[in-house]
Write a protein that holds these residues in place. Structure first.
Motif, PDB file in Angstrom:
ATOM      1  N   PRO A  61      91.711 -58.214  -0.108  1.00  0.00           N
ATOM      2  CA  PRO A  61      92.755 -57.178  -0.209  1.00  0.00           C
ATOM      3  C   PRO A  61      93.111 -56.620   1.170  1.00  0.00           C
ATOM      4  O   PRO A  61      92.239 -56.446   2.025  1.00  0.00           O
ATOM      5  CB  PRO A  61      92.099 -56.094  -1.079  1.00  0.00           C
ATOM      6  N   ILE A  62      94.388 -56.334   1.390  1.00  0.00           N
ATOM      7  CA  ILE A  62      94.867 -55.917   2.705  1.00  0.00           C
ATOM      8  C   ILE A  62      94.162 -54.655   3.203  1.00  0.00           C
ATOM      9  O   ILE A  62      93.826 -54.563   4.388  1.00  0.00           O
ATOM     10  CB  ILE A  62      96.408 -55.735   2.725  1.00  0.00           C
ATOM     11  N   GLY A  63      93.913 -53.693   2.345  1.00  0.00           N
ATOM     12  CA  GLY A  63      93.246 -52.463   2.782  1.00  0.00           C
ATOM     13  C   GLY A  63      91.851 -52.733   3.314  1.00  0.00           C
ATOM     14  O   GLY A  63      91.458 -52.224   4.369  1.00  0.00           O
ATOM     15  N   THR A  64      91.095 -53.545   2.598  1.00  0.00           N
ATOM     16  CA  THR A  64      89.749 -53.914   3.033  1.00  0.00           C
ATOM     17  C   THR A  64      89.810 -54.764   4.288  1.00  0.00           C
ATOM     18  O   THR A  64      89.073 -54.522   5.252  1.00  0.00           O
ATOM     19  CB  THR A  64      89.016 -54.673   1.913  1.00  0.00           C
ATOM     20  N   ALA A  65      90.683 -55.760   4.292  1.00  0.00           N
ATOM     21  CA  ALA A  65      90.776 -56.663   5.438  1.00  0.00           C
ATOM     22  C   ALA A  65      91.164 -55.917   6.709  1.00  0.00           C
ATOM     23  O   ALA A  65      90.567 -56.129   7.768  1.00  0.00           O
ATOM     24  CB  ALA A  65      91.791 -57.774   5.152  1.00  0.00           C
ATOM     25  N   TYR A  66      92.139 -55.031   6.603  1.00  0.00           N
ATOM     26  CA  TYR A  66      92.583 -54.302   7.780  1.00  0.00           C
ATOM     27  C   TYR A  66      91.483 -53.382   8.310  1.00  0.00           C
ATOM     28  O   TYR A  66      91.260 -53.290   9.513  1.00  0.00           O
ATOM     29  CB  TYR A  66      93.853 -53.498   7.470  1.00  0.00           C
ATOM     30  N   ALA A  67      90.774 -52.705   7.397  1.00  0.00           N
ATOM     31  CA  ALA A  67      89.691 -51.819   7.821  1.00  0.00           C
ATOM     32  C   ALA A  67      88.569 -52.596   8.508  1.00  0.00           C
ATOM     33  O   ALA A  67      88.054 -52.175   9.545  1.00  0.00           O
ATOM     34  CB  ALA A  67      89.147 -51.048   6.617  1.00  0.00           C
ATOM     35  N   VAL A  68      88.204 -53.727   7.952  1.00  0.00           N
ATOM     36  CA  VAL A  68      87.146 -54.548   8.556  1.00  0.00           C
ATOM     37  C   VAL A  68      87.618 -55.111   9.890  1.00  0.00           C
ATOM     38  O   VAL A  68      86.884 -55.087  10.884  1.00  0.00           O
ATOM     39  CB  VAL A  68      86.711 -55.672   7.588  1.00  0.00           C
ATOM     40  N   GLY A 106      79.518 -51.979   4.460  1.00  0.00           N
ATOM     41  CA  GLY A 106      79.698 -51.396   3.137  1.00  0.00           C
ATOM     42  C   GLY A 106      80.958 -51.880   2.462  1.00  0.00           C
ATOM     43  O   GLY A 106      80.959 -52.206   1.265  1.00  0.00           O
ATOM     44  N   LEU A 107      82.053 -51.952   3.200  1.00  0.00           N
ATOM     45  CA  LEU A 107      83.295 -52.468   2.634  1.00  0.00           C
ATOM     46  C   LEU A 107      83.147 -53.922   2.180  1.00  0.00           C
ATOM     47  O   LEU A 107      83.664 -54.317   1.133  1.00  0.00           O
ATOM     48  CB  LEU A 107      84.444 -52.365   3.635  1.00  0.00           C
ATOM     49  N   LYS A 108      82.443 -54.693   2.961  1.00  0.00           N
ATOM     50  CA  LYS A 108      82.207 -56.095   2.580  1.00  0.00           C
ATOM     51  C   LYS A 108      81.390 -56.163   1.298  1.00  0.00           C
ATOM     52  O   LYS A 108      81.675 -56.949   0.395  1.00  0.00           O
ATOM     53  CB  LYS A 108      81.483 -56.825   3.743  1.00  0.00           C
ATOM     54  N   LEU A 109      80.378 -55.311   1.190  1.00  0.00           N
ATOM     55  CA  LEU A 109      79.507 -55.355   0.014  1.00  0.00           C
ATOM     56  C   LEU A 109      80.194 -54.917  -1.269  1.00  0.00           C
ATOM     57  O   LEU A 109      79.877 -55.430  -2.350  1.00  0.00           O
ATOM     58  CB  LEU A 109      78.262 -54.496   0.261  1.00  0.00           C
ATOM     59  N   VAL A 110      81.129 -53.989  -1.189  1.00  0.00           N
ATOM     60  CA  VAL A 110      81.780 -53.491  -2.397  1.00  0.00           C
ATOM     61  C   VAL A 110      83.083 -54.227  -2.719  1.00  0.00           C
ATOM     62  O   VAL A 110      83.698 -53.961  -3.753  1.00  0.00           O
ATOM     63  CB  VAL A 110      82.042 -51.970  -2.333  1.00  0.00           C
TER      64      VAL A 110
END
Length: 112
Positions: A61-68, A106-110
């Motif tokens: 997802p773009i939100g997760t990808a951009y944050a990571v 954490g973002l990767k794990l969830v």
């Protein structure tokens, strides 16, 4: 595979920040070399971010990808600042870098 692509994209984000810093410190042909590295790294970083969110059976997802992606770039830029540009490595600076790393993990794990 998309997570590997995203991590590599984040490393290129670190590279373009480093090239930008080195381009500001140099003059003449050496400066052009760093500017070229900046442009190439910028393109590759954003292209890999695009690939991570749009390719395969399970895009990120773009939100997760951009944050990571930005988290990897931010941590990498701080570390390059410390090791390459002799910026200070204070307790609080390192504390917040570690908090950022924990957030990215954490973002990767969830993320599904």
């Amino acid at each position: 595979m998309n997570w590997i692509i995203l991590i590599i994209g984040g490393l290129f984000e670190t590279a373009f920040a480093t090239c930008l810093g080195k381009a500001q410190e140099t003059t003449g042909k050496e400066s052009y070399f760093w500017w070229g590295g900046f442009v190439i790294s910028l393109f590759l970083s954003m292209f890999l971010l695009y690939k991570a969110i749009s390719v395969g059976t399970n895009p990120i997802p773009i939100g997760t990808a951009y944050a990571v992606w930005t988290g990897i770039g931010a941590v990498g830029a701080v570390l390059m600042g410390i090791f390459v540009f002799n910026e200070p490595a204070t307790f609080w600076r390192m504390f917040f870098v570690m908090a950022l790393i924990a957030s990215v993990v954490g973002l990767k794990l969830v993320s599904s």
